[in-house]
Motif scaffolding. Structure first.
Motif, PDB file in Angstrom:
ATOM      1  N   LYS A  10       0.810  -1.222   0.000  1.00 30.54           N
ATOM      2  CA  LYS A  10       0.000   0.000   0.000  1.00 30.54           C
ATOM      3  C   LYS A  10       0.843   1.272   0.000  1.00 30.54           C
ATOM      4  CE  LYS A  10      -3.975  -2.066   2.251  1.00 30.54           C
ATOM      5  NZ  LYS A  10      -4.923  -2.002   3.348  1.00 30.54           N
ATOM      6  N   GLU A  11       2.145   1.144   0.282  1.00 32.15           N
ATOM      7  CA  GLU A  11       3.018   2.318   0.297  1.00 32.15           C
ATOM      8  C   GLU A  11       3.431   2.682  -1.123  1.00 32.15           C
ATOM      9  OE1 GLU A  11       5.971   3.034   3.418  1.00 32.15           O
ATOM     10  OE2 GLU A  11       5.521   0.978   4.022  1.00 32.15           O
ATOM     11  N   LYS A  12       3.311   3.975  -1.420  1.00 32.59           N
ATOM     12  CA  LYS A  12       3.615   4.432  -2.773  1.00 32.59           C
ATOM     13  C   LYS A  12       4.225   5.827  -2.711  1.00 32.59           C
ATOM     14  CE  LYS A  12       0.148   5.552  -5.700  1.00 32.59           C
ATOM     15  NZ  LYS A  12      -0.892   5.389  -6.726  1.00 32.59           N
ATOM     16  N   VAL A  13       5.244   6.049  -3.539  1.00 32.72           N
ATOM     17  CA  VAL A  13       5.857   7.368  -3.693  1.00 32.72           C
ATOM     18  C   VAL A  13       5.795   7.718  -5.176  1.00 32.72           C
ATOM     19  CG1 VAL A  13       8.022   8.650  -3.603  1.00 32.72           C
ATOM     20  CG2 VAL A  13       7.381   7.187  -1.712  1.00 32.72           C
ATOM     21  N   THR A  14       5.340   8.930  -5.451  1.00 30.77           N
ATOM     22  CA  THR A  14       5.253   9.419  -6.828  1.00 30.77           C
ATOM     23  C   THR A  14       6.052  10.708  -6.925  1.00 30.77           C
ATOM     24  OG1 THR A  14       3.033   8.484  -7.015  1.00 30.77           O
ATOM     25  CG2 THR A  14       3.665  10.118  -8.645  1.00 30.77           C
ATOM     26  N   THR A  15       6.867  10.828  -7.963  1.00 33.41           N
ATOM     27  CA  THR A  15       7.644  12.052  -8.178  1.00 33.41           C
ATOM     28  C   THR A  15       7.657  12.399  -9.657  1.00 33.41           C
ATOM     29  OG1 THR A  15       9.742  13.152  -7.700  1.00 33.41           O
ATOM     30  CG2 THR A  15       9.873  10.869  -8.396  1.00 33.41           C
ATOM     31  N   ASN A  16       7.808  13.669  -9.941  1.00 34.28           N
ATOM     32  CA  ASN A  16       7.899  14.119 -11.331  1.00 34.28           C
ATOM     33  C   ASN A  16       9.191  13.624 -11.956  1.00 34.28           C
ATOM     34  OD1 ASN A  16       5.496  15.566 -11.211  1.00 34.28           O
ATOM     35  ND2 ASN A  16       6.521  17.402 -10.461  1.00 34.28           N
ATOM     36  N   CYS A  17       9.144  13.388 -13.248  1.00 35.96           N
ATOM     37  CA  CYS A  17      10.360  12.985 -13.969  1.00 35.96           C
ATOM     38  C   CYS A  17      10.329  13.587 -15.366  1.00 35.96           C
ATOM     39  CB  CYS A  17      10.497  11.465 -14.005  1.00 35.96           C
ATOM     40  SG  CYS A  17       9.177  10.589 -14.838  1.00 35.96           S
ATOM     41  N   ILE A  18      11.481  13.599 -15.984  1.00 35.24           N
ATOM     42  CA  ILE A  18      11.602  14.098 -17.350  1.00 35.24           C
ATOM     43  C   ILE A  18      12.217  13.012 -18.219  1.00 35.24           C
ATOM     44  CG2 ILE A  18      11.764  16.528 -16.657  1.00 35.24           C
ATOM     45  CD1 ILE A  18      14.792  16.363 -17.050  1.00 35.24           C
ATOM     46  N   ALA A  19      12.157  13.212 -19.522  1.00 40.27           N
ATOM     47  CA  ALA A  19      12.707  12.232 -20.466  1.00 40.27           C
ATOM     48  C   ALA A  19      14.225  12.159 -20.324  1.00 40.27           C
ATOM     49  CB  ALA A  19      12.339  12.620 -21.887  1.00 40.27           C
ATOM     50  N   PRO A  20      14.814  10.976 -20.479  1.00 39.81           N
ATOM     51  CA  PRO A  20      16.263  10.828 -20.329  1.00 39.81           C
ATOM     52  C   PRO A  20      17.071  11.656 -21.329  1.00 39.81           C
ATOM     53  CG  PRO A  20      15.291   8.779 -21.108  1.00 39.81           C
ATOM     54  CD  PRO A  20      14.170   9.711 -20.790  1.00 39.81           C
ATOM     55  N   GLU A  21      16.500  11.975 -22.472  1.00 41.10           N
ATOM     56  CA  GLU A  21      17.213  12.768 -23.476  1.00 41.10           C
ATOM     57  C   GLU A  21      17.471  14.197 -23.000  1.00 41.10           C
ATOM     58  OE1 GLU A  21      13.951  11.422 -24.422  1.00 41.10           O
ATOM     59  OE2 GLU A  21      15.007   9.541 -24.720  1.00 41.10           O
ATOM     60  N   GLU A  22      16.722  14.647 -21.996  1.00 42.01           N
ATOM     61  CA  GLU A  22      16.872  16.017 -21.510  1.00 42.01           C
ATOM     62  C   GLU A  22      18.050  16.180 -20.556  1.00 42.01           C
ATOM     63  OE1 GLU A  22      13.322  18.140 -20.386  1.00 42.01           O
ATOM     64  OE2 GLU A  22      12.098  16.671 -21.453  1.00 42.01           O
ATOM     65  N   MET A  23      18.649  15.090 -20.123  1.00 42.46           N
ATOM     66  CA  MET A  23      19.800  15.154 -19.213  1.00 42.46           C
ATOM     67  C   MET A  23      21.058  14.773 -19.975  1.00 42.46           C
ATOM     68  SD  MET A  23      20.371  13.233 -15.598  1.00 42.46           S
ATOM     69  CE  MET A  23      21.991  13.076 -14.888  1.00 42.46           C
ATOM     70  N   VAL A  24      21.919  15.749 -20.182  1.00 44.57           N
ATOM     71  CA  VAL A  24      23.184  15.521 -20.875  1.00 44.57           C
ATOM     72  C   VAL A  24      24.172  14.948 -19.872  1.00 44.57           C
ATOM     73  CG1 VAL A  24      25.072  16.622 -22.121  1.00 44.57           C
ATOM     74  CG2 VAL A  24      22.734  17.417 -22.441  1.00 44.57           C
TER      75      VAL A  24
END
Length: 155
Positions: free
Chosen positions: A83-97
């Motif tokens: 029942k434990e859940k953590v949600t966080t924002n993420c971005i596409a891997p291409e955006e991180m050089v």
């Protein structure tokens, strides 16, 4: 995943104006941390592609997790066990050089505390490139900001 997050977080630079300098990337079963000075890559067993802030996820690992799911949905990374859940924002891997590897990866056992001390000694904003990173050679790692020199065994 907790150990990979800790290891990759050593390379991050939360004071950088670049937002991805304080994020880790998971791509092709590899977790990558690159804050602008050096890059750390760690194999992981998750086949997702995203970049996220590891601090947002570390609370999920306050206790030992044996079997949890790691999924993405609508620009969010979701970690769940029961029942434990953590949600966080993420971005596409291409955006991180990230820093390109100059050669094949080398198996080694770096002391994380010594690596952190070297990372703290560099000056990423200095105009002289030799003061912006850590040098690995002859079994040692060395870093300086022209005032302080750190030299340690790297293995």
């Amino acid at each position: 995943m907790k150990d990979a997050l800790h290891t990759c977080s050593i390379a991050l630079n939360p004071s950088s104006p670049q937002p991805t300098a304080s994020m880790v990337k998971i791509e092709r079963q590899t977790m990558i941390g690159y804050g602008g000075t050096f890059c750390i890559r760690v194999p992981v067993s998750y086949d997702i592609g995203c970049c996220f802030n590891p601090k947002a996820v570390m609370a999920f690992f306050r206790k030992v997790r044996k079997k949890f799911s790691c999924t993405m949905k609508g620009g969010k990374l979701i970690l769940q066990e029961g029942k434990e859940k953590v949600t966080t924002n993420c971005i596409a891997p291409e955006e991180m050089v990230t820093l390109d590897a100059l050669s094949e990866p080398v198996e080694c056992s770096l002391d994380k505390n010594l690596l952190k001390r070297c990372a703290d000694a560099v000056d990423p904003a200095h105009s002289a490139y030799v003061l912006q990173g850590i040098a690995f050679r002859d079994g040692a790692m060395e870093a300086t900001d022209a005032k302080l020199l750190v030299s340690a065994i790297s293995g």
